[in-house]
Design a protein around this motif. Sequence first.
Motif, PDB file in Angstrom:
ATOM      1  N   UNK A 143       0.838  -1.203   0.000  1.00 16.80           N
ATOM      2  CA  UNK A 143       0.000   0.000   0.000  1.00 16.80           C
ATOM      3  C   UNK A 143       0.870   1.250   0.000  1.00 16.80           C
ATOM      4  N   UNK A 144       0.246   2.406  -0.171  1.00 16.41           N
ATOM      5  CA  UNK A 144       0.993   3.638  -0.415  1.00 16.41           C
ATOM      6  C   UNK A 144       1.852   4.130   0.745  1.00 16.41           C
ATOM      7  N   UNK A 145       1.616   3.740   2.007  1.00 19.40           N
ATOM      8  CA  UNK A 145       2.588   4.129   3.039  1.00 19.40           C
ATOM      9  C   UNK A 145       4.008   3.613   2.783  1.00 19.40           C
ATOM     10  N   UNK A 146       4.179   2.809   1.741  1.00 18.27           N
ATOM     11  CA  UNK A 146       5.523   2.453   1.300  1.00 18.27           C
ATOM     12  C   UNK A 146       6.330   3.717   1.017  1.00 18.27           C
ATOM     13  N   UNK A 147       5.643   4.791   0.609  1.00 23.48           N
ATOM     14  CA  UNK A 147       6.319   6.048   0.290  1.00 23.48           C
ATOM     15  C   UNK A 147       7.039   6.640   1.496  1.00 23.48           C
ATOM     16  N   UNK A 148       6.612   6.271   2.708  1.00 27.28           N
ATOM     17  CA  UNK A 148       7.270   6.776   3.922  1.00 27.28           C
ATOM     18  C   UNK A 148       7.853   5.630   4.748  1.00 27.28           C
ATOM     19  N   UNK A 149       8.067   4.480   4.103  1.00 27.05           N
ATOM     20  CA  UNK A 149       8.688   3.348   4.781  1.00 27.05           C
ATOM     21  C   UNK A 149       7.795   2.642   5.770  1.00 27.05           C
ATOM     22  N   UNK A 150       6.468   2.808   5.632  1.00 32.25           N
ATOM     23  CA  UNK A 150       5.527   2.200   6.584  1.00 32.25           C
ATOM     24  C   UNK A 150       4.467   1.366   5.867  1.00 32.25           C
ATOM     25  N   UNK A 151       4.858   0.674   4.816  1.00 31.79           N
ATOM     26  CA  UNK A 151       3.909  -0.131   4.056  1.00 31.79           C
ATOM     27  C   UNK A 151       3.426  -1.328   4.856  1.00 31.79           C
ATOM     28  N   UNK A 152       2.249  -1.804   4.498  1.00 31.88           N
ATOM     29  CA  UNK A 152       1.776  -3.127   4.925  1.00 31.88           C
ATOM     30  C   UNK A 152       1.633  -3.949   3.674  1.00 31.88           C
ATOM     31  N   UNK A 153       2.451  -4.978   3.535  1.00 35.28           N
ATOM     32  CA  UNK A 153       2.449  -5.808   2.331  1.00 35.28           C
ATOM     33  C   UNK A 153       2.074  -7.238   2.684  1.00 35.28           C
ATOM     34  N   UNK A 154       1.239  -7.842   1.851  1.00 29.74           N
ATOM     35  CA  UNK A 154       0.867  -9.249   2.007  1.00 29.74           C
ATOM     36  C   UNK A 154       1.421 -10.021   0.819  1.00 29.74           C
ATOM     37  N   UNK A 155       2.088 -11.147   1.082  1.00 36.50           N
ATOM     38  CA  UNK A 155       2.720 -11.937   0.023  1.00 36.50           C
ATOM     39  C   UNK A 155       2.075 -13.316  -0.061  1.00 36.50           C
ATOM     40  N   UNK A 156       1.983 -13.823  -1.299  1.00 36.35           N
ATOM     41  CA  UNK A 156       1.415 -15.148  -1.550  1.00 36.35           C
ATOM     42  C   UNK A 156       2.226 -15.829  -2.642  1.00 36.35           C
ATOM     43  N   UNK A 157       2.747 -17.026  -2.378  1.00 39.99           N
ATOM     44  CA  UNK A 157       3.518 -17.721  -3.408  1.00 39.99           C
ATOM     45  C   UNK A 157       2.627 -18.377  -4.441  1.00 39.99           C
ATOM     46  N   UNK A 158       3.103 -18.395  -5.695  1.00 40.65           N
ATOM     47  CA  UNK A 158       2.432 -19.132  -6.745  1.00 40.65           C
ATOM     48  C   UNK A 158       2.803 -20.598  -6.678  1.00 40.65           C
ATOM     49  N   UNK A 159       2.388 -21.374  -7.674  1.00 38.27           N
ATOM     50  CA  UNK A 159       2.560 -22.830  -7.624  1.00 38.27           C
ATOM     51  C   UNK A 159       4.017 -23.270  -7.752  1.00 38.27           C
ATOM     52  N   UNK A 160       4.890 -22.418  -8.293  1.00 45.16           N
ATOM     53  CA  UNK A 160       6.298 -22.793  -8.460  1.00 45.16           C
ATOM     54  C   UNK A 160       7.219 -22.086  -7.456  1.00 45.16           C
ATOM     55  N   UNK A 161       6.650 -21.287  -6.559  1.00 45.92           N
ATOM     56  CA  UNK A 161       7.458 -20.553  -5.566  1.00 45.92           C
ATOM     57  C   UNK A 161       7.482 -21.336  -4.261  1.00 45.92           C
ATOM     58  N   UNK A 162       8.662 -21.405  -3.650  1.00 47.99           N
ATOM     59  CA  UNK A 162       8.791 -22.145  -2.397  1.00 47.99           C
ATOM     60  C   UNK A 162       9.086 -21.200  -1.236  1.00 47.99           C
ATOM     61  N   UNK A 163       9.383 -21.768  -0.059  1.00 48.78           N
ATOM     62  CA  UNK A 163       9.602 -20.973   1.144  1.00 48.78           C
ATOM     63  C   UNK A 163      10.794 -20.028   0.995  1.00 48.78           C
TER      64      UNK A 163
END
Length: 273
Positions: free
Chosen positions: A118-138
């Motif tokens: 989200x846009x608070x990335x602009x001030x170093x305070x983003x909240x990001x959610x990550x999800x791996x696809x079928x070929x991505x591992x830990x």
Amino acid sequence: MATIAVLGAGKIGEALLSGLLHGGRSPGDLLFTERHPERAAELESAYGITGVTVAEAARRADLLVVAVKPQDIDPVLAELAQALRPSSLVVSLCAGLPTAMFERTLPEGTPVVRVMPNTPMLVGEAMSAVSPGSHADAEHVRQVTDLLSCVGKVVEVPESQQDAVTALSGSGPAYFFYLVEAMIDAGILLGLPRAVAEQLIVQSAVGAATMLAEGAGHPVLLREAVTSPAGTTINAIRELEKHGVRAALLAAIEAARDRSVELGRAHEDSEQA
């Protein structure tokens, strides 16, 4: 260290580049793509990072962050598919677009991780959610988490929850800005100068958010601590409930989730057409 390319140097792309530099990355380890030459020159001058084509980024980078608008994704993926190295990790910051869509276009086995920042990335305070696809591992998820930690906090969720994340935290800052705007207007209505009303509300928002972030208590308990019997706050809360503010927020966030789902389906339909 791995070479990272950010494809699309808009506000979010630039914020990520800036965060990576502040996090200790060397400009020589970073690349970016930008279709407007004057914008590319501006970024090269500001950060010392080299602007390249999508094809060159695909050939040189170990990790590629796709930060273009969803409607601009097709030509970018077409270029990536022609030049992407087999070991490269692709990270999508494109709202509503599933990892399966990338995997259908990119070379077989390409690991893809979907991210909703989200846009608070602009001030170093983003909240990001990550999800791996079928070929991505830990390990791929760890790499993306490390990447995004320089611009805020990161949580991993199943991809099935990404539309809800988009509605809640992706669009979330806009809800807060909307509320702050309304409260400033209320201050003006009550006779306060705009500058004073803004200072009062913005600092109140910062303080309240800090209390929540530092674990001062559940939101209900924190609200109750301000709400004295027969006091000013309970009268205000009564009006908020009377006007259905809570129900309106629930409906608004559901509508944002539904739109995120529509964006993904619309792109799938255009691929099949």
